[in-house]
Design a protein around this motif. Sequence first.
Motif, PDB file in Angstrom:
ATOM      1  N   MET A   1     -10.496  -7.179  -4.193  1.00 18.44           N
ATOM      2  CA  MET A   1      -9.981  -7.826  -2.987  1.00 18.44           C
ATOM      3  C   MET A   1     -10.456  -7.056  -1.756  1.00 18.44           C
ATOM      4  SD  MET A   1      -7.978 -10.326  -2.062  1.00 18.44           S
ATOM      5  CE  MET A   1      -7.166 -10.888  -0.593  1.00 18.44           C
ATOM      6  N   ARG A   2     -11.331  -7.666  -0.955  1.00 18.59           N
ATOM      7  CA  ARG A   2     -11.868  -7.003   0.240  1.00 18.59           C
ATOM      8  C   ARG A   2     -11.155  -7.527   1.479  1.00 18.59           C
ATOM      9  NH1 ARG A   2     -16.524  -7.911   1.803  1.00 18.59           N
ATOM     10  NH2 ARG A   2     -17.183  -5.834   2.419  1.00 18.59           N
ATOM     11  N   VAL A   3     -10.562  -6.599   2.202  1.00 19.82           N
ATOM     12  CA  VAL A   3      -9.749  -6.982   3.357  1.00 19.82           C
ATOM     13  C   VAL A   3     -10.289  -6.322   4.621  1.00 19.82           C
ATOM     14  CG1 VAL A   3      -7.406  -6.950   4.322  1.00 19.82           C
ATOM     15  CG2 VAL A   3      -7.734  -7.076   1.842  1.00 19.82           C
ATOM     16  N   GLY A   4     -10.418  -7.106   5.678  1.00 18.40           N
ATOM     17  CA  GLY A   4     -10.781  -6.544   6.970  1.00 18.40           C
ATOM     18  C   GLY A   4      -9.511  -6.295   7.757  1.00 18.40           C
ATOM     19  N   LEU A   5      -9.384  -5.106   8.340  1.00 12.85           N
ATOM     20  CA  LEU A   5      -8.214  -4.771   9.152  1.00 12.85           C
ATOM     21  C   LEU A   5      -8.667  -4.547  10.584  1.00 12.85           C
ATOM     22  CD1 LEU A   5      -5.242  -3.761   9.603  1.00 12.85           C
ATOM     23  CD2 LEU A   5      -6.068  -1.486   8.973  1.00 12.85           C
ATOM     24  N   THR A   6      -8.023  -5.234  11.520  1.00 11.96           N
ATOM     25  CA  THR A   6      -8.389  -5.033  12.915  1.00 11.96           C
ATOM     26  C   THR A   6      -7.168  -5.197  13.803  1.00 11.96           C
ATOM     27  OG1 THR A   6     -10.110  -5.516  14.543  1.00 11.96           O
ATOM     28  CG2 THR A   6      -9.085  -7.429  13.469  1.00 11.96           C
ATOM     29  N   GLY A   7      -7.356  -4.888  15.068  1.00  8.57           N
ATOM     30  CA  GLY A   7      -6.271  -4.988  16.047  1.00  8.57           C
ATOM     31  C   GLY A   7      -6.790  -4.440  17.353  1.00  8.57           C
ATOM     32  N   GLY A   8      -6.227  -4.892  18.441  1.00  7.07           N
ATOM     33  CA  GLY A   8      -6.679  -4.411  19.746  1.00  7.07           C
ATOM     34  C   GLY A   8      -6.307  -2.963  19.966  1.00  7.07           C
ATOM     35  N   VAL A   9      -6.852  -2.398  21.024  1.00  2.45           N
ATOM     36  CA  VAL A   9      -6.552  -1.014  21.379  1.00  2.45           C
ATOM     37  C   VAL A   9      -5.034  -0.869  21.557  1.00  2.45           C
ATOM     38  CG1 VAL A   9      -7.017  -1.493  23.826  1.00  2.45           C
ATOM     39  CG2 VAL A   9      -7.081   0.849  23.009  1.00  2.45           C
ATOM     40  N   ALA A  10      -4.481   0.223  21.019  1.00  2.00           N
ATOM     41  CA  ALA A  10      -3.042   0.537  21.121  1.00  2.00           C
ATOM     42  C   ALA A  10      -2.146  -0.490  20.438  1.00  2.00           C
ATOM     43  CB  ALA A  10      -2.618   0.704  22.589  1.00  2.00           C
ATOM     44  N   SER A  11      -2.696  -1.200  19.441  1.00  3.03           N
ATOM     45  CA  SER A  11      -1.876  -2.175  18.701  1.00  3.03           C
ATOM     46  C   SER A  11      -1.105  -1.505  17.569  1.00  3.03           C
ATOM     47  CB  SER A  11      -2.752  -3.288  18.125  1.00  3.03           C
ATOM     48  OG  SER A  11      -3.694  -2.753  17.194  1.00  3.03           O
ATOM     49  N   GLY A  12      -1.594  -0.323  17.142  1.00  9.85           N
ATOM     50  CA  GLY A  12      -0.969   0.367  16.013  1.00  9.85           C
ATOM     51  C   GLY A  12      -1.765   0.194  14.729  1.00  9.85           C
ATOM     52  N   LYS A  13      -3.029  -0.165  14.864  1.00 13.65           N
ATOM     53  CA  LYS A  13      -3.884  -0.396  13.702  1.00 13.65           C
ATOM     54  C   LYS A  13      -4.004   0.849  12.819  1.00 13.65           C
ATOM     55  CE  LYS A  13      -8.290  -0.535  14.382  1.00 13.65           C
ATOM     56  NZ  LYS A  13      -8.633   0.715  13.635  1.00 13.65           N
ATOM     57  N   SER A  14      -4.119   2.016  13.450  1.00 14.65           N
ATOM     58  CA  SER A  14      -4.243   3.259  12.672  1.00 14.65           C
ATOM     59  C   SER A  14      -3.003   3.509  11.830  1.00 14.65           C
ATOM     60  CB  SER A  14      -4.464   4.458  13.604  1.00 14.65           C
ATOM     61  OG  SER A  14      -5.571   4.203  14.430  1.00 14.65           O
ATOM     62  N   THR A  15      -1.831   3.198  12.378  1.00 19.27           N
ATOM     63  CA  THR A  15      -0.581   3.362  11.637  1.00 19.27           C
ATOM     64  C   THR A  15      -0.558   2.416  10.440  1.00 19.27           C
ATOM     65  OG1 THR A  15       0.494   3.837  13.751  1.00 19.27           O
ATOM     66  CG2 THR A  15       1.938   3.392  11.877  1.00 19.27           C
ATOM     67  N   VAL A  16      -0.973   1.168  10.655  1.00 14.38           N
ATOM     68  CA  VAL A  16      -1.015   0.186   9.566  1.00 14.38           C
ATOM     69  C   VAL A  16      -2.003   0.632   8.491  1.00 14.38           C
ATOM     70  CG1 VAL A  16      -1.649  -2.195   8.969  1.00 14.38           C
ATOM     71  CG2 VAL A  16      -0.239  -1.745  10.986  1.00 14.38           C
ATOM     72  N   SER A  17      -3.138   1.149   8.920  1.00 15.96           N
ATOM     73  CA  SER A  17      -4.151   1.663   7.999  1.00 15.96           C
ATOM     74  C   SER A  17      -3.564   2.767   7.118  1.00 15.96           C
ATOM     75  CB  SER A  17      -5.328   2.194   8.832  1.00 15.96           C
ATOM     76  OG  SER A  17      -6.336   2.674   8.008  1.00 15.96           O
ATOM     77  N   ALA A  18      -2.814   3.686   7.733  1.00 16.83           N
ATOM     78  CA  ALA A  18      -2.189   4.792   6.994  1.00 16.83           C
ATOM     79  C   ALA A  18      -1.140   4.278   6.007  1.00 16.83           C
ATOM     80  CB  ALA A  18      -1.553   5.776   7.979  1.00 16.83           C
ATOM     81  N   ILE A  19      -0.354   3.277   6.412  1.00 17.44           N
ATOM     82  CA  ILE A  19       0.667   2.703   5.519  1.00 17.44           C
ATOM     83  C   ILE A  19      -0.012   2.036   4.321  1.00 17.44           C
ATOM     84  CG2 ILE A  19       2.505   0.966   5.302  1.00 17.44           C
ATOM     85  CD1 ILE A  19       3.102   1.441   8.331  1.00 17.44           C
ATOM     86  N   LEU A  20      -1.089   1.305   4.566  1.00 14.40           N
ATOM     87  CA  LEU A  20      -1.820   0.648   3.472  1.00 14.40           C
ATOM     88  C   LEU A  20      -2.354   1.687   2.475  1.00 14.40           C
ATOM     89  CD1 LEU A  20      -3.700  -2.067   5.544  1.00 14.40           C
ATOM     90  CD2 LEU A  20      -2.122  -2.536   3.649  1.00 14.40           C
ATOM     91  N   ALA A  21      -2.853   2.801   2.994  1.00 12.15           N
ATOM     92  CA  ALA A  21      -3.352   3.871   2.122  1.00 12.15           C
ATOM     93  C   ALA A  21      -2.216   4.439   1.270  1.00 12.15           C
ATOM     94  CB  ALA A  21      -4.008   4.976   2.954  1.00 12.15           C
ATOM     95  N   GLU A  22      -1.044   4.626   1.897  1.00 10.48           N
ATOM     96  CA  GLU A  22       0.138   5.119   1.164  1.00 10.48           C
ATOM     97  C   GLU A  22       0.526   4.162   0.037  1.00 10.48           C
ATOM     98  OE1 GLU A  22       3.453   5.689   3.804  1.00 10.48           O
ATOM     99  OE2 GLU A  22       2.291   7.037   5.094  1.00 10.48           O
ATOM    100  N   LEU A  23       0.366   2.853   0.307  1.00  8.64           N
ATOM    101  CA  LEU A  23       0.758   1.840  -0.683  1.00  8.64           C
ATOM    102  C   LEU A  23      -0.256   1.723  -1.825  1.00  8.64           C
ATOM    103  CD1 LEU A  23       1.963  -0.940   1.793  1.00  8.64           C
ATOM    104  CD2 LEU A  23       3.415   0.340   0.212  1.00  8.64           C
ATOM    105  N   GLY A  24      -1.406   2.370  -1.663  1.00  7.65           N
ATOM    106  CA  GLY A  24      -2.380   2.382  -2.755  1.00  7.65           C
ATOM    107  C   GLY A  24      -3.700   1.699  -2.456  1.00  7.65           C
ATOM    108  N   ALA A  25      -3.867   1.214  -1.225  1.00  6.45           N
ATOM    109  CA  ALA A  25      -5.145   0.586  -0.875  1.00  6.45           C
ATOM    110  C   ALA A  25      -6.224   1.652  -0.718  1.00  6.45           C
ATOM    111  CB  ALA A  25      -4.997  -0.198   0.427  1.00  6.45           C
ATOM    112  N   VAL A  26      -7.473   1.259  -0.968  1.00  7.76           N
ATOM    113  CA  VAL A  26      -8.615   2.123  -0.681  1.00  7.76           C
ATOM    114  C   VAL A  26      -9.042   1.763   0.739  1.00  7.76           C
ATOM    115  CG1 VAL A  26     -11.011   2.654  -1.281  1.00  7.76           C
ATOM    116  CG2 VAL A  26      -9.345   2.186  -3.092  1.00  7.76           C
TER     117      VAL A  26
END
Length: 197
Positions: A1-26
Amino acid sequence: MRVGLTGGVASGKSTVSAILAELGAVVIDADVLAREAVAPGTDGLADVVAAFGEDVLAADGSLDRLALGTIVFGDEDKRRGLEAIIHPRVRARAAEIEAEAPPGAVIVHDIPLLTETGQAGTFDAVLVVDVPVETQLARMVDLRGMTRADAEARLAAQATREDRLAIATYVVDNTGTLEELRARVAEVYEKLVGHGG
């Protein structure tokens, strides 16, 4: 499953990226790979120096990003030349990481300019971290110390909120608390895992 993650500046994309990694995403972070592509000792850095001269090197032999930025900023041909060096290396490394991922893994490509570069169609799903424009401006001014004018200029240089939402398979609202964000990301991740299998 290939997922693209994006968001505007200061949207919190980095935080979401970190949460996804914690949940087990590569998680494959395009910005990190771009920095690695021109790290000291790489042929990527050698190519950048060959194209733009020794002035782009810092005293310690690493890439002086500010100096390079000054050269390519506002010069379309030079920017394209730089992208021609970096982008293929980033894509090749991303493909390697993907190939090493366990079967059934949810692979998240964290790409700030996903909307702008028209890559949405290359993913099974696109996850957009969304906040109102006013929230983005407030965060840039309050948290990053930018002036209102600078913050507005940064937003103007990116895709609009509407453009981003138009490519979203899943929208992650980040106007609430961190707990609410975590819950929403977990909910989306469960759906991604379900589709991937």
